[in-house]
Scaffold this motif. Sequence first.
Motif, PDB file in Angstrom:
ATOM      1  N   ASN A 123       0.802  -1.226   0.000  1.00 59.93           N
ATOM      2  CA  ASN A 123       0.000   0.000   0.000  1.00 59.93           C
ATOM      3  C   ASN A 123       0.835   1.275   0.000  1.00 59.93           C
ATOM      4  N   LEU A 124       2.162   1.130   0.071  1.00 60.99           N
ATOM      5  CA  LEU A 124       2.999   2.325   0.186  1.00 60.99           C
ATOM      6  C   LEU A 124       2.985   3.163  -1.092  1.00 60.99           C
ATOM      7  N   LEU A 125       3.132   2.531  -2.236  1.00 59.88           N
ATOM      8  CA  LEU A 125       3.092   3.285  -3.491  1.00 59.88           C
ATOM      9  C   LEU A 125       1.732   3.952  -3.700  1.00 59.88           C
ATOM     10  N   PRO A 126       0.605   3.250  -3.490  1.00 59.09           N
ATOM     11  CA  PRO A 126      -0.696   3.935  -3.578  1.00 59.09           C
ATOM     12  C   PRO A 126      -0.826   5.098  -2.594  1.00 59.09           C
ATOM     13  N   ALA A 127      -0.230   4.975  -1.407  1.00 57.11           N
ATOM     14  CA  ALA A 127      -0.284   6.072  -0.434  1.00 57.11           C
ATOM     15  C   ALA A 127       0.478   7.288  -0.950  1.00 57.11           C
ATOM     16  N   PHE A 128       1.673   7.070  -1.495  1.00 62.24           N
ATOM     17  CA  PHE A 128       2.439   8.189  -2.058  1.00 62.24           C
ATOM     18  C   PHE A 128       1.688   8.825  -3.229  1.00 62.24           C
ATOM     19  N   GLN A 129       1.021   7.999  -4.020  1.00 58.47           N
ATOM     20  CA  GLN A 129       0.254   8.540  -5.145  1.00 58.47           C
ATOM     21  C   GLN A 129      -0.906   9.399  -4.645  1.00 58.47           C
ATOM     22  N   ARG A 130      -1.565   8.960  -3.573  1.00 57.35           N
ATOM     23  CA  ARG A 130      -2.669   9.752  -3.030  1.00 57.35           C
ATOM     24  C   ARG A 130      -2.162  11.083  -2.476  1.00 57.35           C
ATOM     25  N   ILE A 131      -0.976  11.074  -1.856  1.00 58.05           N
ATOM     26  CA  ILE A 131      -0.408  12.326  -1.352  1.00 58.05           C
ATOM     27  C   ILE A 131      -0.202  13.302  -2.508  1.00 58.05           C
ATOM     28  N   LYS A 132       0.328  12.814  -3.609  1.00 58.87           N
ATOM     29  CA  LYS A 132       0.507  13.691  -4.768  1.00 58.87           C
ATOM     30  C   LYS A 132      -0.843  14.178  -5.292  1.00 58.87           C
ATOM     31  N   ASP A 133      -1.806  13.277  -5.374  1.00 61.50           N
ATOM     32  CA  ASP A 133      -3.101  13.614  -5.968  1.00 61.50           C
ATOM     33  C   ASP A 133      -3.854  14.683  -5.178  1.00 61.50           C
ATOM     34  N   ILE A 134      -3.722  14.665  -3.848  1.00 66.57           N
ATOM     35  CA  ILE A 134      -4.494  15.627  -3.052  1.00 66.57           C
ATOM     36  C   ILE A 134      -3.817  16.991  -2.956  1.00 66.57           C
ATOM     37  N   LEU A 135      -2.561  17.073  -3.388  1.00 73.49           N
ATOM     38  CA  LEU A 135      -1.865  18.355  -3.399  1.00 73.49           C
ATOM     39  C   LEU A 135      -2.284  19.201  -4.598  1.00 73.49           C
TER      40      LEU A 135
END
Length: 247
Positions: A123-135
Motif C-alpha cells: 500500500n505504500l506506493l498507492p499512499a504516495f500517489q494519493r499524497i501527490k493527488d491531493i496536493l
Amino acid sequence: MEYNNKKFFDETSKFYNSMINSEAAVERKIKLFTKLKIKGLVTADLGCGSGVDSIGLSTLGNEVDAFDPSPKMIGLAEKSSVEKRLDIHFHNFAIEDIPKQFNEKYSFVCSLGNTIANISPNNLLPAFQRIKDILKLEGRALIHILNFDLILSKKERIINITENSEISFVRFYDFFDDHIVFNILKFVKENPKEHELISTKLYPHTFATIFTMLNEVNFSGLEFYSNFNFEIFDITRSKDLIISLTR
C-alpha cells in the motif's frame, strides 16, 4: 501472530496524550509550522493520531482536514480540538484510501510521527500517489519516518522509557525478517504487576524503497533531510528521515 493496527491505535488512544505529553508536543509543532511559514493555507494532516499536528496547524489559522484509520484516535483528536475551540475536519481514512473528492485541494500536507511505517509495502506506493493527488499544483508535503536502515543495522530493542506521575511507559521493538513489532508496555509505578502490553506490526521501509517509489510517483521536487533543521540526511547516522515533496 496476527496484529491489528487499527485496534492497536484504538487501544493506545486511552493513554496516548499522557504518554507523549501532548501539550508540549503541540507547542513544538506550532514552532515548526511557524518556522515553515505554514499560515492561512488549506492543509491536511495524514495519520493525525491524537491531533497534535492538526491542532498546531489550526492554531496558526490554517484550514485543516485530518485523516486517520483509527476511529478512537479521531475521537480523541476531535475532543481536544473542541476543547481548544478549533474548527478541524476529521475523516476516518488511511492515506491510501482518501477519497478522490479531496484531490488537488491542499497547499500543504504533513504526515509526521512515523505514520508511513504503519503502511504495508503493497500500500505504500498507492499512499504516495494519493499524497501527490491531493496536493495542489506546486503544493508541498512533509513526511517523517524513522531511519529504518539505521534501526535494522543496530537492532536496539528499547526505544524509550517515559512516565507521568502514576504510569510508566516502555516502548520497544521485536525484530523479524520482514517486519518489526512495536510494543508499548504500560504499568503502574507503585505496582508494576498492574500492567498492559499492546503491540502492532511496523513495516521498516528503507531509504532505497522510499526513494524508488517516490520517483515512480514523479513529484516535481524531492528532498531528504535528517531533522527539522533540514540538515542533510545520512543513512548511516540520521535517526530520522524527513522527506520534503513538491507536486
